[in-house]
Write a protein that holds these residues in place. Sequence first.
Motif, PDB file in Angstrom:
ATOM      1  N   ALA A   1       0.829  -1.208   0.000  1.00 30.10           N
ATOM      2  CA  ALA A   1       0.000   0.000   0.000  1.00 30.10           C
ATOM      3  C   ALA A   1       0.860   1.254   0.000  1.00 30.10           C
ATOM      4  O   ALA A   1       0.595   2.206  -0.749  1.00 30.10           O
ATOM      5  CB  ALA A   1      -0.933  -0.011   1.213  1.00 30.10           C
ATOM      6  N   GLU A   2       1.893   1.275   0.830  1.00 25.34           N
ATOM      7  CA  GLU A   2       2.758   2.457   0.907  1.00 25.34           C
ATOM      8  C   GLU A   2       3.556   2.664  -0.380  1.00 25.34           C
ATOM      9  O   GLU A   2       3.644   3.785  -0.887  1.00 25.34           O
ATOM     10  CB  GLU A   2       3.703   2.342   2.110  1.00 25.34           C
ATOM     11  CG  GLU A   2       3.001   2.367   3.450  1.00 25.34           C
ATOM     12  CD  GLU A   2       2.175   3.619   3.686  1.00 25.34           C
ATOM     13  OE1 GLU A   2       2.476   4.676   3.105  1.00 25.34           O
ATOM     14  OE2 GLU A   2       1.200   3.537   4.455  1.00 25.34           O
ATOM     15  N   LEU A   3       4.137   1.588  -0.909  1.00 22.72           N
ATOM     16  CA  LEU A   3       4.967   1.735  -2.111  1.00 22.72           C
ATOM     17  C   LEU A   3       4.134   2.102  -3.336  1.00 22.72           C
ATOM     18  O   LEU A   3       4.560   2.924  -4.154  1.00 22.72           O
ATOM     19  CB  LEU A   3       5.765   0.460  -2.368  1.00 22.72           C
ATOM     20  CG  LEU A   3       6.813   0.094  -1.310  1.00 22.72           C
ATOM     21  CD1 LEU A   3       7.578  -1.149  -1.735  1.00 22.72           C
ATOM     22  CD2 LEU A   3       7.759   1.254  -1.031  1.00 22.72           C
TER      23      LEU A   3
ATOM     24  N   VAL B   1       2.172   6.376  -7.195  1.00 20.56           N
ATOM     25  CA  VAL B   1       1.112   7.209  -7.771  1.00 20.56           C
ATOM     26  C   VAL B   1       1.326   8.680  -7.425  1.00 20.56           C
ATOM     27  O   VAL B   1       1.213   9.555  -8.284  1.00 20.56           O
ATOM     28  CB  VAL B   1      -0.272   6.727  -7.287  1.00 20.56           C
ATOM     29  CG1 VAL B   1      -1.365   7.715  -7.640  1.00 20.56           C
ATOM     30  CG2 VAL B   1      -0.575   5.346  -7.862  1.00 20.56           C
ATOM     31  N   ARG B   2       1.666   8.944  -6.185  1.00 21.59           N
ATOM     32  CA  ARG B   2       1.773  10.337  -5.733  1.00 21.59           C
ATOM     33  C   ARG B   2       3.074  11.013  -6.166  1.00 21.59           C
ATOM     34  O   ARG B   2       3.077  12.180  -6.570  1.00 21.59           O
ATOM     35  CB  ARG B   2       1.662  10.389  -4.218  1.00 21.59           C
ATOM     36  CG  ARG B   2       1.647  11.792  -3.687  1.00 21.59           C
ATOM     37  CD  ARG B   2       1.312  11.826  -2.243  1.00 21.59           C
ATOM     38  NE  ARG B   2       1.098  13.200  -1.848  1.00 21.59           N
ATOM     39  CZ  ARG B   2       0.660  13.556  -0.687  1.00 21.59           C
ATOM     40  NH1 ARG B   2       0.364  12.656   0.215  1.00 21.59           N
ATOM     41  NH2 ARG B   2       0.501  14.817  -0.394  1.00 21.59           N
ATOM     42  N   HIS B   3       4.187  10.296  -6.059  1.00 22.12           N
ATOM     43  CA  HIS B   3       5.491  10.927  -6.312  1.00 22.12           C
ATOM     44  C   HIS B   3       6.171  10.450  -7.597  1.00 22.12           C
ATOM     45  O   HIS B   3       7.086  11.102  -8.068  1.00 22.12           O
ATOM     46  CB  HIS B   3       6.435  10.678  -5.133  1.00 22.12           C
ATOM     47  CG  HIS B   3       5.886  11.137  -3.833  1.00 22.12           C
ATOM     48  ND1 HIS B   3       5.688  12.468  -3.537  1.00 22.12           N
ATOM     49  CD2 HIS B   3       5.467  10.440  -2.749  1.00 22.12           C
ATOM     50  CE1 HIS B   3       5.183  12.574  -2.316  1.00 22.12           C
ATOM     51  NE2 HIS B   3       5.025  11.365  -1.825  1.00 22.12           N
ATOM     52  N   GLY B   4       5.759   9.294  -8.122  1.00 21.50           N
ATOM     53  CA  GLY B   4       6.418   8.739  -9.298  1.00 21.50           C
ATOM     54  C   GLY B   4       5.597   8.812 -10.563  1.00 21.50           C
ATOM     55  O   GLY B   4       6.005   8.298 -11.601  1.00 21.50           O
TER      56      GLY B   4
ATOM     57  N   GLU C   1      13.671  11.608 -11.490  1.00 25.06           N
ATOM     58  CA  GLU C   1      14.201  12.713 -10.689  1.00 25.06           C
ATOM     59  C   GLU C   1      13.743  12.710  -9.239  1.00 25.06           C
ATOM     60  O   GLU C   1      14.357  13.352  -8.403  1.00 25.06           O
ATOM     61  CB  GLU C   1      13.890  14.059 -11.346  1.00 25.06           C
ATOM     62  CG  GLU C   1      12.432  14.440 -11.388  1.00 25.06           C
ATOM     63  CD  GLU C   1      11.655  13.864 -12.566  1.00 25.06           C
ATOM     64  OE1 GLU C   1      10.499  14.285 -12.741  1.00 25.06           O
ATOM     65  OE2 GLU C   1      12.168  13.014 -13.303  1.00 25.06           O
ATOM     66  N   LYS C   2      12.686  11.998  -8.891  1.00 27.15           N
ATOM     67  CA  LYS C   2      12.224  11.955  -7.499  1.00 27.15           C
ATOM     68  C   LYS C   2      12.678  10.642  -6.874  1.00 27.15           C
ATOM     69  O   LYS C   2      12.017   9.619  -7.012  1.00 27.15           O
ATOM     70  CB  LYS C   2      10.710  12.095  -7.423  1.00 27.15           C
ATOM     71  CG  LYS C   2      10.227  13.505  -7.647  1.00 27.15           C
ATOM     72  CD  LYS C   2       8.836  13.652  -7.106  1.00 27.15           C
ATOM     73  CE  LYS C   2       8.444  15.107  -7.094  1.00 27.15           C
ATOM     74  NZ  LYS C   2       7.176  15.315  -6.437  1.00 27.15           N
TER      75      LYS C   2
END
Length: 145
Positions: free
Chosen positions: A53-55, A60-63, A92-93
């Motif tokens: 769930a976290e990954l 979705v949010r940062h990648g 880049e993130k």
Amino acid sequence: MKSAITPVHEFAMRFTSTPRGARLARRLVSHRLNDWGHPYDSPVSETLTLIAAELTANAVRHGHVPGRDFDLRLTLTGGDTFRIEVTDTRTEKQPSRTPPSPDAEAESGRGLLLVAALADDWGVTPRASAPGKTVWAELLQPPRR
């Protein structure tokens, strides 16, 4: 570092880089673990489902890159090591191996702290043959009695 050991079980799938895709990935991880003999309410299933769930939420949010999906791979090796990998297309993130502690009032920012606390090991590797990265976590299965 990717294990050279052939997996006993493997599940891999591509998901849309949306909250719905992340939810589906999490649910399929728990279903697959149940199929592999780790019931939904077992510590292994609960831990790996939370890590998934976290990954996936982070992918979705940062990648997220518009029009690009994320990949999830779950394996169990003969050495009883579970490995979950989530690959996105944003280079880049890069998450830090030592995530900063979030502000006590913050509503987010604890995901990788949870992953680090729950997993026996975790890290980030460049995506093979394309832009992006793979965030992975490993969990050693406790001996069965």
